[in-house]
Design a protein around this motif. Structure first.
Motif, PDB file in Angstrom:
ATOM      1  N   UNK A 164     -57.282  -1.222   6.895  1.00 21.10           N
ATOM      2  CA  UNK A 164     -56.374  -1.411   5.768  1.00 21.10           C
ATOM      3  C   UNK A 164     -57.001  -0.915   4.466  1.00 21.10           C
ATOM      4  N   UNK A 165     -58.276  -1.228   4.267  1.00 14.22           N
ATOM      5  CA  UNK A 165     -58.960  -0.744   3.063  1.00 14.22           C
ATOM      6  C   UNK A 165     -59.030   0.779   3.047  1.00 14.22           C
ATOM      7  N   UNK A 166     -59.294   1.350   4.200  1.00 11.68           N
ATOM      8  CA  UNK A 166     -59.380   2.800   4.331  1.00 11.68           C
ATOM      9  C   UNK A 166     -58.040   3.457   4.033  1.00 11.68           C
ATOM     10  N   UNK A 167     -56.955   2.870   4.563  1.00 11.81           N
ATOM     11  CA  UNK A 167     -55.623   3.412   4.324  1.00 11.81           C
ATOM     12  C   UNK A 167     -55.239   3.306   2.856  1.00 11.81           C
ATOM     13  N   UNK A 168     -55.588   2.179   2.227  1.00  9.74           N
ATOM     14  CA  UNK A 168     -55.273   1.995   0.811  1.00  9.74           C
ATOM     15  C   UNK A 168     -56.067   2.965  -0.073  1.00  9.74           C
ATOM     16  N   UNK A 169     -57.295   3.299   0.362  1.00 13.10           N
ATOM     17  CA  UNK A 169     -58.137   4.211  -0.418  1.00 13.10           C
ATOM     18  C   UNK A 169     -57.703   5.665  -0.264  1.00 13.10           C
ATOM     19  N   UNK A 170     -57.043   5.979   0.843  1.00  9.07           N
ATOM     20  CA  UNK A 170     -56.612   7.366   1.100  1.00  9.07           C
ATOM     21  C   UNK A 170     -55.159   7.366   1.573  1.00  9.07           C
ATOM     22  N   UNK A 171     -54.240   6.970   0.693  1.00 10.90           N
ATOM     23  CA  UNK A 171     -52.839   6.858   1.105  1.00 10.90           C
ATOM     24  C   UNK A 171     -52.178   8.222   1.254  1.00 10.90           C
TER      25      UNK A 171
ATOM     26  N   UNK B  66     -50.873  -1.252   8.536  1.00 10.63           N
ATOM     27  CA  UNK B  66     -51.568  -0.005   8.200  1.00 10.63           C
ATOM     28  C   UNK B  66     -50.609   0.970   7.525  1.00 10.63           C
ATOM     29  N   UNK B  67     -49.396   1.076   8.036  1.00  6.72           N
ATOM     30  CA  UNK B  67     -48.398   1.949   7.411  1.00  6.72           C
ATOM     31  C   UNK B  67     -48.128   1.515   5.983  1.00  6.72           C
ATOM     32  N   UNK B  68     -48.040   0.213   5.760  1.00 10.55           N
ATOM     33  CA  UNK B  68     -47.816  -0.295   4.409  1.00 10.55           C
ATOM     34  C   UNK B  68     -49.008   0.005   3.504  1.00 10.55           C
ATOM     35  N   UNK B  69     -50.219  -0.247   3.996  1.00  9.81           N
ATOM     36  CA  UNK B  69     -51.409  -0.006   3.187  1.00  9.81           C
ATOM     37  C   UNK B  69     -51.540   1.462   2.818  1.00  9.81           C
ATOM     38  N   UNK B  70     -51.087   2.341   3.709  1.00 11.21           N
ATOM     39  CA  UNK B  70     -51.162   3.777   3.452  1.00 11.21           C
ATOM     40  C   UNK B  70     -50.043   4.271   2.545  1.00 11.21           C
ATOM     41  N   UNK B  71     -49.167   3.350   2.134  1.00 10.06           N
ATOM     42  CA  UNK B  71     -48.048   3.753   1.288  1.00 10.06           C
ATOM     43  C   UNK B  71     -47.181   4.798   1.965  1.00 10.06           C
TER      44      UNK B  71
ATOM     45  N   UNK C 260     -37.797  -1.722   7.540  1.00 11.50           N
ATOM     46  CA  UNK C 260     -37.240  -2.687   6.574  1.00 11.50           C
ATOM     47  C   UNK C 260     -38.176  -2.969   5.408  1.00 11.50           C
ATOM     48  N   UNK C 261     -39.476  -2.786   5.618  1.00  9.34           N
ATOM     49  CA  UNK C 261     -40.461  -3.064   4.576  1.00  9.34           C
ATOM     50  C   UNK C 261     -40.716  -1.860   3.672  1.00  9.34           C
ATOM     51  N   UNK C 262     -40.583  -0.662   4.211  1.00 11.11           N
ATOM     52  CA  UNK C 262     -41.066   0.522   3.502  1.00 11.11           C
ATOM     53  C   UNK C 262     -39.978   1.453   2.991  1.00 11.11           C
ATOM     54  N   UNK C 263     -38.769   1.338   3.512  1.00 11.73           N
ATOM     55  CA  UNK C 263     -37.687   2.252   3.104  1.00 11.73           C
ATOM     56  C   UNK C 263     -36.501   1.421   2.648  1.00 11.73           C
ATOM     57  N   UNK C 264     -36.111   1.592   1.392  1.00 15.14           N
ATOM     58  CA  UNK C 264     -35.046   0.754   0.836  1.00 15.14           C
ATOM     59  C   UNK C 264     -33.657   1.325   1.075  1.00 15.14           C
ATOM     60  N   UNK C 265     -33.535   2.632   1.208  1.00 14.03           N
ATOM     61  CA  UNK C 265     -32.233   3.261   1.388  1.00 14.03           C
ATOM     62  C   UNK C 265     -32.048   3.818   2.782  1.00 14.03           C
TER      63      UNK C 265
END
Length: 290
Positions: free
Chosen positions: A101-108, A140-145, A171-176
């Motif tokens: 998760x930290x890795x994904x957040x650091x390199x989204x 992980x998908x969320x952390x990677x944005x 449902x978490x990552x795509x609003x439309x």
């Protein structure tokens, strides 16, 4: 490194202690095989619901027993998933997930032919275990944005397990409605685990009435039970076109000497429900459905 991660989701998480990731009932039973690049099309006994087999046509009301379909459990928040994994993963798996998760957040986002967090998606089943892989991949998908481009790449280039994780993450990552092509692709398959994930909350919010009705019929046809068709009571209520389609399906099965799934009668009962406000009609623009 301290667990859980100091993200906003982790700071606001709710306490849960179920044995499977909350709301992600389709456990990753083939995660280890997916790590080796194999797709699976096995029956979803956890996320999918169970078929039943009465012989009556759906409008033979006096011969059927009502089995009201319960509302699908609310989609777990990312905080719920994070808390669940923090309390259920063993120390080695928890440490791996923290690092991922930290890795994904650091390199989204997307970087080159494959991003480092995409590699972690492939490892999740082996590292976190089959019961927790879906939840780990969603986090992980969320952390990677992961936006629509990244989700689309993972979906079409990944294994069946990774595609399923993308569907759970929508449902978490795509609003439309931008991710509907992924839903439509999953609904064309006969992989019951993908189908189960494809009829989740994102589909309930965005899929047109025409396509949604066919998704319900696809579940009945393939043996994916209807209990996990998200928002089924609201969307089925008062849907006369769905009633017609259910009747046609039941008549075809009966004429062919095949049993009619009892789940069909459960959906039919919901179309007659007066206690649920019908969903807005957004029929297909090209006339009568088949």
């Amino acid at each position: 490194m301290t667990r859980p991660r100091a993200t906003q989701a982790a700071r606001t998480e709710k306490t849960r202690s179920t044995q499977a990731a909350p709301g992600l009932k389709d456990t990753d039973g083939s995660a280890d095989r997916a790590h080796d690049g194999k797709d699976t099309a096995q029956s979803a006994t956890a996320q999918s619901t169970t078929d039943r087999s009465p012989q009556a046509a759906p409008d033979d009301a006096h011969t059927r027993t009502c089995h009201p379909t319960q509302d699908t459990a609310p989609t777990p928040s990312l905080a719920d998933l994070r808390h669940h994994l923090a309390t259920h993963l063993d120390p080695a798996a928890g440490t791996w997930l923290d690092h991922a998760l930290d890795e994904a957040a650091a390199h989204p986002g997307i970087h080159g032919p494959i991003s480092v967090w995409e590699l972690r998606l492939a490892e999740a089943g082996r590292r976190c275990g089959a019961a927790h892989a879906d939840a780990a991949r969603v986090l992980i998908l969320d952390a990677a944005g992961a936006g629509i481009d990244a989700l689309t790449r993972v979906y079409f280039q990944g294994t069946a397990d990774e595609r399923r994780a993308v569907l759970h993450a929508l449902p978490h990552l795509v609003s439309g409605p931008d991710a509907l092509p992924l839903i439509e692709d999953a609904l064309r398959t006969n992989d019951t685990r993908l189908l189960s994930a494809a009829v989740g909350p994102y589909t309930a919010r965005h899929l047109s009435a025409h396509a949604w009705r066919h998704a319900v019929l696809k579940c009945l046809f393939t043996g994916v039970p209807v209990d996990h068709v998200a928002d089924l009571p609201r969307r089925a209520a008062g849907d006369h076109e769905l009633v017609r389609m259910l009747g046609d399906f039941a008549a075809e099965r009966t004429a062919a000497g095949r049993t009619v799934p009892e789940d069909l009668h459960r959906v039919l009962d919901l179309t007659e429900s007066a206690s649920v406000t019908p969903a807005p009609v957004t029929d297909h623009p090209h006339g009568k459905e088949s």
